[in-house]
Design a protein around this motif. Structure first.
Motif, mmCIF file in Angstrom:
data_model
loop_
_atom_site.group_PDB
_atom_site.id
_atom_site.type_symbol
_atom_site.label_atom_id
_atom_site.label_comp_id
_atom_site.label_asym_id
_atom_site.label_seq_id
_atom_site.Cartn_x
_atom_site.Cartn_y
_atom_site.Cartn_z
ATOM 1 N N ALA A 160 45.936 43.573 30.349
ATOM 2 C CA ALA A 160 47.285 43.827 30.847
ATOM 3 C C ALA A 160 48.219 42.730 30.378
ATOM 4 O O ALA A 160 47.848 41.546 30.363
ATOM 5 N N GLU A 161 49.430 43.108 29.976
ATOM 6 C CA GLU A 161 50.437 42.121 29.611
ATOM 7 C C GLU A 161 51.033 41.522 30.869
ATOM 8 O O GLU A 161 51.427 42.248 31.789
ATOM 9 N N VAL A 162 51.111 40.192 30.913
ATOM 10 C CA VAL A 162 51.618 39.517 32.109
ATOM 11 C C VAL A 162 52.872 38.704 31.812
ATOM 12 O O VAL A 162 53.303 37.904 32.633
ATOM 13 N N GLY A 163 53.454 38.914 30.641
ATOM 14 C CA GLY A 163 54.696 38.231 30.308
ATOM 15 C C GLY A 163 54.490 37.046 29.393
ATOM 16 O O GLY A 163 53.400 36.454 29.333
ATOM 17 N N GLU A 164 55.563 36.702 28.657
ATOM 18 C CA GLU A 164 55.562 35.546 27.747
ATOM 19 C C GLU A 164 54.438 35.626 26.718
ATOM 20 O O GLU A 164 53.841 34.619 26.338
ATOM 21 N N GLY A 165 54.136 36.848 26.288
ATOM 22 C CA GLY A 165 53.117 37.026 25.277
ATOM 23 C C GLY A 165 51.693 36.838 25.748
ATOM 24 O O GLY A 165 50.766 36.826 24.935
ATOM 25 N N ARG A 166 51.494 36.686 27.033
ATOM 26 C CA ARG A 166 50.155 36.454 27.575
ATOM 27 C C ARG A 166 49.554 37.753 28.088
ATOM 28 O O ARG A 166 50.270 38.665 28.510
ATOM 29 N N THR A 167 48.241 37.816 28.058
ATOM 30 C CA THR A 167 47.522 38.949 28.622
ATOM 31 C C THR A 167 46.501 38.460 29.636
ATOM 32 O O THR A 167 46.094 37.299 29.620
ATOM 33 N N ALA A 168 46.126 39.344 30.514
ATOM 34 C CA ALA A 168 45.076 39.064 31.494
ATOM 35 C C ALA A 168 44.194 40.298 31.593
ATOM 36 O O ALA A 168 44.569 41.387 31.135
ATOM 37 N N LEU A 169 43.038 40.139 32.166
ATOM 38 C CA LEU A 169 42.098 41.241 32.318
ATOM 39 C C LEU A 169 42.242 41.828 33.722
ATOM 40 O O LEU A 169 42.097 41.105 34.719
ATOM 41 N N LEU A 170 42.565 43.105 33.771
ATOM 42 C CA LEU A 170 42.620 43.806 35.053
ATOM 43 C C LEU A 170 41.206 44.202 35.444
ATOM 44 O O LEU A 170 40.484 44.826 34.654
ATOM 45 N N VAL A 171 40.796 43.809 36.647
ATOM 46 C CA VAL A 171 39.438 44.086 37.112
ATOM 47 C C VAL A 171 39.485 44.694 38.509
ATOM 48 O O VAL A 171 40.463 44.534 39.237
ATOM 49 N N HIS A 172 38.433 45.417 38.851
ATOM 50 C CA HIS A 172 38.262 45.856 40.237
ATOM 51 C C HIS A 172 36.891 45.410 40.727
ATOM 52 O O HIS A 172 35.990 45.112 39.927
ATOM 53 N N ALA A 173 36.750 45.337 42.031
ATOM 54 C CA ALA A 173 35.498 44.869 42.616
ATOM 55 C C ALA A 173 34.361 45.841 42.323
ATOM 56 O O ALA A 173 34.557 47.064 42.282
ATOM 57 N N ASP A 174 33.188 45.304 42.113
ATOM 58 C CA ASP A 174 31.973 46.120 41.976
ATOM 59 C C ASP A 174 31.510 46.450 43.389
ATOM 60 O O ASP A 174 30.543 45.891 43.903
ATOM 61 N N ASP A 175 32.222 47.362 44.005
ATOM 62 C CA ASP A 175 32.139 47.654 45.432
ATOM 63 C C ASP A 175 31.658 49.089 45.609
ATOM 64 O O ASP A 175 32.219 50.016 44.999
ATOM 65 N N ALA A 176 30.639 49.292 46.431
ATOM 66 C CA ALA A 176 30.076 50.633 46.613
ATOM 67 C C ALA A 176 31.095 51.612 47.160
ATOM 68 O O ALA A 176 31.033 52.815 46.868
ATOM 69 N N ARG A 177 32.047 51.134 47.962
ATOM 70 C CA ARG A 177 33.086 52.030 48.492
ATOM 71 C C ARG A 177 33.974 52.535 47.364
ATOM 72 O O ARG A 177 34.314 53.729 47.298
#
Length: 298
Positions: A160-177
């Protein structure tokens, strides 16, 4: 009580794309709060018939109940102050919101609703371990991380782009629900699974809301829960899909109920998706024919 109680509008959730009203409902001396989405307040969509979102929300609730997982709050199709619409039990968040009042709730806290008749009056769904097989119910479900890999206990979704040319990894919990919800979304063909539609409750259960964009006959699956894409389904999920296939058979109660809410072609598409999941025994992967992640994602 949401089906038969007296509805009183207390406020409007202004950030929602359709008319979403926060209401109190009183029935036989009991009071609860709910969301009411009148059909008259639905905005037309190019790929869904007008005036059908409420029925789709109820249909999603009915399928959720048939799974035994109880992932969607009790939902009913009923008459209200502004005509027929969906009514869905209000779920209090696990933590108090930073802003908003009961009369003007924040959309990010609870901006959902649903329709359909025949919903039970109690607050419950299936008999499920609320913590999700030992997962921590208080743990965040979504996050942005600067690393290239999600790390233990997390599943990667996308960069995901987070501004100023930087990116980050969007993650979700490894959650059984969440994993149960990913399976339900695949069954109902959810085209709009956003982060704001996830509601951890104080008792540790996870609820999901906003299911108007579901049950299309074409592949419309758009979700933030792609972390298990291509992985083998759990034994629990496979057992559920076997039961669900029976519940969808012609003349079975769920099939009869869905016939009141969605078209025969859409019901057949549900059966086909369940059949495909049972055949592949794996979580679906993005098709490439449709945007895989909803916008905005939260």
């Amino acid at each position: 009580m949401i089906t038969h109680g007296e509805l009183t509008v207390r406020g409007r959730i202004r950030e929602a794309s359709n008319a979403v009203l926060y209401c109190s409902v009183v029935h036989q001396g009991r009071t609860a709060h709910c969301v009411y989405k009148p059909v008259a307040g639905e905005r037309p969509l190019w790929d869904f018939p007008d005036g059908t979102l409420a029925q789709r929300e109820v249909a999603a609730y009915e399928v959720s109940e048939a799974t035994g997982w109880g992932l969607i709050p009790p939902t009913a199709l009923r008459e209200g102050p502004y005509g027929q619409g969906m009514c869905q039990l209000w779920i209090e968040p696990a933590t108090e919101p930073e802003a908003g009042t009961p009369e003007e709730p924040e959309a990010g806290t609870r901006a959902g609703g649903a329709p359909a008749g025949g919903a039970p009056d109690q607050d419950s769904g299936g008999a499920v371990d609320p913590g999700g097989d030992g997962t921590d119910p208080a743990r965040p479900l979504l996050a942005l991380v600067e690393e290239d890999e999600p790390g233990p206990g997390w599943k990667a979704v996308a960069a995901a782009e987070v501004g100023e040319g930087r990116t980050a990894l969007l993650v979700h919990a490894d959650d059984a629900r969440l994993r149960r919800l990913a399976v339900l979304d695949a069954v109902i063909n959810n085209g709009d699974r956003k982060g704001g539609h996830l509601l951890p409750a104080p008792d540790g259960r996870l609820y999901a809301i906003d299911h108007g964009v579901t049950f299309h006959v074409e592949d419309k699956l758009r979700t933030l829960l792609w972390g298990w894409a291509g992985e083998r389904l759990t034994d629990e999920a496979l057992e559920m899909l076997d039961r669900l296939a029976g519940a969808l058979a012609e003349g079975a109660p769920l099939a009869t109920r869905l016939a009141e809410l969605i078209t025969p072609a859409e019901t057949d598409a549900v059966r086909a998706r369940v059949r495909e999941l049972r055949h592949t025994r794996r979580h679906p992967e993005p098709s490439g024919q449709w945007p895989a992640i909803p916008w905005p994602p939260v």
